[in-house]
Motif scaffolding. Structure first.
Motif, PDB file in Angstrom:
ATOM      1  N   ILE A   2      -2.108  10.747 -10.502  1.00  0.00           N
ATOM      2  CA  ILE A   2      -2.802  11.928 -10.225  1.00  0.00           C
ATOM      3  C   ILE A   2      -2.294  13.002 -11.020  1.00  0.00           C
ATOM      4  O   ILE A   2      -2.883  13.939 -11.787  1.00  0.00           O
ATOM      5  CB  ILE A   2      -3.462  12.115  -8.956  1.00  0.00           C
ATOM      6  N   MET A   3      -1.050  13.247 -10.678  1.00  0.00           N
ATOM      7  CA  MET A   3      -0.155  14.370 -10.946  1.00  0.00           C
ATOM      8  C   MET A   3      -0.079  14.280 -12.516  1.00  0.00           C
ATOM      9  O   MET A   3      -0.275  15.706 -13.124  1.00  0.00           O
ATOM     10  CB  MET A   3       1.084  14.547 -10.228  1.00  0.00           C
ATOM     11  N   THR A   4       0.366  13.257 -13.123  1.00  0.00           N
ATOM     12  CA  THR A   4       0.303  13.153 -14.593  1.00  0.00           C
ATOM     13  C   THR A   4      -0.974  13.447 -15.196  1.00  0.00           C
ATOM     14  O   THR A   4      -1.030  14.085 -16.392  1.00  0.00           O
ATOM     15  CB  THR A   4       0.978  11.696 -14.704  1.00  0.00           C
ATOM     16  N   SER A   5      -2.278  12.973 -14.623  1.00  0.00           N
ATOM     17  CA  SER A   5      -3.237  13.273 -15.161  1.00  0.00           C
ATOM     18  C   SER A   5      -3.613  14.832 -15.311  1.00  0.00           C
ATOM     19  O   SER A   5      -4.373  15.416 -16.387  1.00  0.00           O
ATOM     20  CB  SER A   5      -4.498  12.700 -14.634  1.00  0.00           C
ATOM     21  N   GLU A   6      -3.026  15.495 -14.535  1.00  0.00           N
ATOM     22  CA  GLU A   6      -3.274  17.155 -14.512  1.00  0.00           C
ATOM     23  C   GLU A   6      -2.302  17.780 -15.356  1.00  0.00           C
ATOM     24  O   GLU A   6      -2.449  18.671 -16.192  1.00  0.00           O
ATOM     25  CB  GLU A   6      -3.013  17.627 -13.000  1.00  0.00           C
ATOM     26  N   ILE A   7      -0.876  17.322 -15.390  1.00  0.00           N
ATOM     27  CA  ILE A   7       0.118  18.049 -16.166  1.00  0.00           C
ATOM     28  C   ILE A   7       0.297  17.280 -17.351  1.00  0.00           C
ATOM     29  O   ILE A   7       0.988  17.929 -18.211  1.00  0.00           O
ATOM     30  CB  ILE A   7       1.225  18.144 -15.272  1.00  0.00           C
ATOM     31  N   GLY A   8      -0.203  16.223 -17.726  1.00  0.00           N
ATOM     32  CA  GLY A   8       0.131  15.561 -18.879  1.00  0.00           C
ATOM     33  C   GLY A   8       1.584  14.680 -19.059  1.00  0.00           C
ATOM     34  O   GLY A   8       2.233  15.172 -18.243  1.00  0.00           O
ATOM     35  N   PHE A  68       8.419   9.315  -8.091  1.00  0.00           N
ATOM     36  CA  PHE A  68       7.215  10.296  -7.540  1.00  0.00           C
ATOM     37  C   PHE A  68       7.967  11.689  -7.685  1.00  0.00           C
ATOM     38  O   PHE A  68       7.255  12.533  -8.053  1.00  0.00           O
ATOM     39  CB  PHE A  68       6.921   9.881  -6.246  1.00  0.00           C
ATOM     40  N   LEU A  69       9.100  11.552  -7.207  1.00  0.00           N
ATOM     41  CA  LEU A  69       9.706  12.899  -7.172  1.00  0.00           C
ATOM     42  C   LEU A  69      10.038  13.816  -8.304  1.00  0.00           C
ATOM     43  O   LEU A  69       9.770  15.101  -8.471  1.00  0.00           O
ATOM     44  CB  LEU A  69      11.213  13.025  -6.237  1.00  0.00           C
ATOM     45  N   PHE A  70      10.264  13.003  -9.697  1.00  0.00           N
ATOM     46  CA  PHE A  70      10.559  13.406 -10.945  1.00  0.00           C
ATOM     47  C   PHE A  70       9.083  14.156 -11.295  1.00  0.00           C
ATOM     48  O   PHE A  70       8.986  15.300 -11.721  1.00  0.00           O
ATOM     49  CB  PHE A  70      10.797  12.422 -11.857  1.00  0.00           C
ATOM     50  N   THR A  71       7.923  13.540 -11.022  1.00  0.00           N
ATOM     51  CA  THR A  71       6.496  13.914 -11.252  1.00  0.00           C
ATOM     52  C   THR A  71       6.534  14.995 -10.539  1.00  0.00           C
ATOM     53  O   THR A  71       5.678  15.914 -11.193  1.00  0.00           O
ATOM     54  CB  THR A  71       5.725  12.768 -11.184  1.00  0.00           C
ATOM     55  N   LEU A  72       6.460  14.893  -9.056  1.00  0.00           N
ATOM     56  CA  LEU A  72       6.323  15.915  -8.274  1.00  0.00           C
ATOM     57  C   LEU A  72       7.015  17.298  -8.727  1.00  0.00           C
ATOM     58  O   LEU A  72       6.299  18.227  -8.826  1.00  0.00           O
ATOM     59  CB  LEU A  72       6.686  15.497  -6.914  1.00  0.00           C
ATOM     60  N   SER A  73       8.138  17.166  -9.186  1.00  0.00           N
ATOM     61  CA  SER A  73       8.817  18.356  -9.362  1.00  0.00           C
ATOM     62  C   SER A  73       8.077  19.026 -10.751  1.00  0.00           C
ATOM     63  O   SER A  73       8.116  20.303 -10.723  1.00  0.00           O
ATOM     64  CB  SER A  73      10.311  18.035 -10.001  1.00  0.00           C
ATOM     65  N   ARG A  74       7.736  18.284 -11.712  1.00  0.00           N
ATOM     66  CA  ARG A  74       6.974  18.882 -12.694  1.00  0.00           C
ATOM     67  C   ARG A  74       5.567  19.442 -12.327  1.00  0.00           C
ATOM     68  O   ARG A  74       5.181  20.640 -12.761  1.00  0.00           O
ATOM     69  CB  ARG A  74       6.529  17.927 -13.692  1.00  0.00           C
ATOM     70  N   TYR A  75       4.985  18.600 -11.473  1.00  0.00           N
ATOM     71  CA  TYR A  75       3.776  19.163 -10.908  1.00  0.00           C
ATOM     72  C   TYR A  75       3.937  20.264 -10.125  1.00  0.00           C
ATOM     73  O   TYR A  75       2.992  21.584 -10.094  1.00  0.00           O
ATOM     74  CB  TYR A  75       3.188  18.232  -9.824  1.00  0.00           C
ATOM     75  N   SER A 100       0.842  -1.336  -0.024  1.00  0.00           N
ATOM     76  CA  SER A 100      -0.094   0.146   0.001  1.00  0.00           C
ATOM     77  C   SER A 100       0.927   1.332  -0.036  1.00  0.00           C
ATOM     78  O   SER A 100       0.246   2.232  -0.556  1.00  0.00           O
ATOM     79  CB  SER A 100      -0.763  -0.141   1.188  1.00  0.00           C
ATOM     80  N   ASN A 101       1.949   1.385   0.614  1.00  0.00           N
ATOM     81  CA  ASN A 101       2.767   2.366   0.451  1.00  0.00           C
ATOM     82  C   ASN A 101       3.327   2.646  -0.746  1.00  0.00           C
ATOM     83  O   ASN A 101       3.479   4.007  -1.264  1.00  0.00           O
ATOM     84  CB  ASN A 101       3.996   2.162   1.453  1.00  0.00           C
ATOM     85  N   ILE A 102       3.530   1.689  -1.671  1.00  0.00           N
ATOM     86  CA  ILE A 102       4.069   1.928  -2.933  1.00  0.00           C
ATOM     87  C   ILE A 102       2.996   2.202  -3.890  1.00  0.00           C
ATOM     88  O   ILE A 102       3.148   3.032  -4.813  1.00  0.00           O
ATOM     89  CB  ILE A 102       4.826   0.542  -3.613  1.00  0.00           C
ATOM     90  N   THR A 103       1.659   1.776  -3.400  1.00  0.00           N
ATOM     91  CA  THR A 103       0.658   1.964  -4.337  1.00  0.00           C
ATOM     92  C   THR A 103       0.302   3.393  -4.228  1.00  0.00           C
ATOM     93  O   THR A 103      -0.162   4.137  -5.113  1.00  0.00           O
ATOM     94  CB  THR A 103      -0.539   1.169  -3.942  1.00  0.00           C
ATOM     95  N   LEU A 104       0.521   4.038  -2.893  1.00  0.00           N
ATOM     96  CA  LEU A 104       0.310   5.483  -2.782  1.00  0.00           C
ATOM     97  C   LEU A 104       1.197   6.287  -3.460  1.00  0.00           C
ATOM     98  O   LEU A 104       0.844   7.440  -4.209  1.00  0.00           O
ATOM     99  CB  LEU A 104       0.218   5.734  -1.396  1.00  0.00           C
ATOM    100  N   LEU A 105       2.419   5.837  -3.908  1.00  0.00           N
ATOM    101  CA  LEU A 105       3.242   6.681  -4.691  1.00  0.00           C
ATOM    102  C   LEU A 105       2.898   6.616  -5.977  1.00  0.00           C
ATOM    103  O   LEU A 105       2.754   7.631  -6.694  1.00  0.00           O
ATOM    104  CB  LEU A 105       4.631   6.040  -4.559  1.00  0.00           C
ATOM    105  N   GLU A 106       2.448   5.324  -6.399  1.00  0.00           N
ATOM    106  CA  GLU A 106       1.663   5.120  -8.005  1.00  0.00           C
ATOM    107  C   GLU A 106       0.617   6.090  -8.295  1.00  0.00           C
ATOM    108  O   GLU A 106       0.546   6.495  -9.262  1.00  0.00           O
ATOM    109  CB  GLU A 106       1.741   3.799  -8.127  1.00  0.00           C
ATOM    110  N   GLN A 107      -0.194   5.989  -7.074  1.00  0.00           N
ATOM    111  CA  GLN A 107      -1.309   6.462  -7.389  1.00  0.00           C
ATOM    112  C   GLN A 107      -1.227   8.290  -7.647  1.00  0.00           C
ATOM    113  O   GLN A 107      -1.576   8.951  -8.188  1.00  0.00           O
ATOM    114  CB  GLN A 107      -2.592   6.358  -6.135  1.00  0.00           C
ATOM    115  N   GLY A 108      -0.199   8.754  -6.572  1.00  0.00           N
ATOM    116  CA  GLY A 108       0.275  10.176  -6.752  1.00  0.00           C
ATOM    117  C   GLY A 108       0.797  10.509  -7.982  1.00  0.00           C
ATOM    118  O   GLY A 108       0.384  11.599  -8.590  1.00  0.00           O
ATOM    119  N   ILE A 109       1.464   9.680  -8.436  1.00  0.00           N
ATOM    120  CA  ILE A 109       2.164   9.901  -9.775  1.00  0.00           C
ATOM    121  C   ILE A 109       1.076   9.950 -10.943  1.00  0.00           C
ATOM    122  O   ILE A 109       0.896  10.942 -11.647  1.00  0.00           O
ATOM    123  CB  ILE A 109       3.352   8.817 -10.121  1.00  0.00           C
TER     124      ILE A 109
END
Length: 182
Positions: free
Chosen positions: A101-107, A160-167, A90-99
C-alpha cells in the motif's frame, strides 16, 4: 507485583517456563533485542504525533501498535521455547500488505537514498537497523532449528520499516535525499 525481585542479582533470570537462564544466554540476547525493537517502535509512535494530523498517521499508528503486540507475542514464544507459536501467517501478510500500500503511493525505489528527512522517518531507519541486528541474533539462536513464523515476521518487519521511513517522508512532504554515485 513488585518490579524488582532480586532473583537476577546473580546474573540469571527466569523464562516463562520458570527455568533459570543466564542473562548472557543467546535466548536472553534475543529477548532483549525484541524488547529494544518494541521500545523503539513506541518512540517512533510518539514522534509520529508531531506530523500534521491526517488519516495516514492514524493508520500508521494502528499498524505500529499491532506490530508492538506481535513483538510482545514473539517475546512470549522465545521465552517458552516456541511451545505456543503465537505468530500467524496473517501477521506477516499484514506487513506485506502495508508495504504494498505504501509503495503504491510513494512509488518503487529507483535510487539509493540517505537516511534523512523527517525526524520520525530517520528514527524509523534506526529501529530498522535494530531489527536487522535482531535478525542476526535470531539466526544464531535458531541454529540447527527450523526457521519459524516469528523469524519471518522479524525479517519482513525490517522491509516494512524501510518502506515506512520513505512513506513518512512522503506524507510530511519531505523530499528523499538521493545518493549521487560518483
Amino acid at each position: 507485583m513488585k518490579i524488582y525481585t532480586k532473583t537476577g542479582d546473580k546474573g540469571t533470570t527466569s523464562d516463562i517456563l520458570g527455568q533459570r537462564v543466564s542473562k548472557a544466554d543467546i535466548k536472553m540476547e534475543l529477548q532483549g533485542s525484541i524488547d529494544e525493537i518494541n521500545a523503539g517502535i513506541g518512540h517512533l509512535r510518539a514522534l509520529l504525533k508531531t506530523i500534521n494530523s491526517n488519516e495516514s498517521k492514524i493508520n500508521i499508528d494502528n499498524s505500529l501498535r499491532d506490530i508492538q503486540y506481535t513483538l510482545f507475542m514473539i517475546g512470549s514464544d522465545v521465552s517458552s521455547d516456541f511451545n505456543n507459536n503465537y505468530v500467524k501467517v496473517s501477521n506477516i501478510t499484514l506487513l506485506e500488505q502495508g508495504i504494498d500500500i505504501m509503495t503504491s503511493e510513494i512509488g518503487q525505489l529507483q535510487n539509493f537514498i540517505y537516511y534523512s528527512g523527517n525526524p520520525a522517518s530517520t528514527y524509523c531507519q534506526v529501529v530498522r537497523s535494530v531489527v536487522r541486528r535482531t535478525e542476526r541474533v535470531f539466526v544464531r539462536y535458531m541454529k540447527g532449528k527450523e526457521y519459524n513464523l516469528d523469524y519471518q515476521f522479524v525479517n519482513r518487519l525490517s522491509d516494512f520499516l524501510f518502506t515506512l521511513s520513505r512513506y513518512i517522508n512522503h506524507i510530511s512532504e519531505t523530499i528523499e535525499d538521493i545518493i549521487q554515485l560518483k
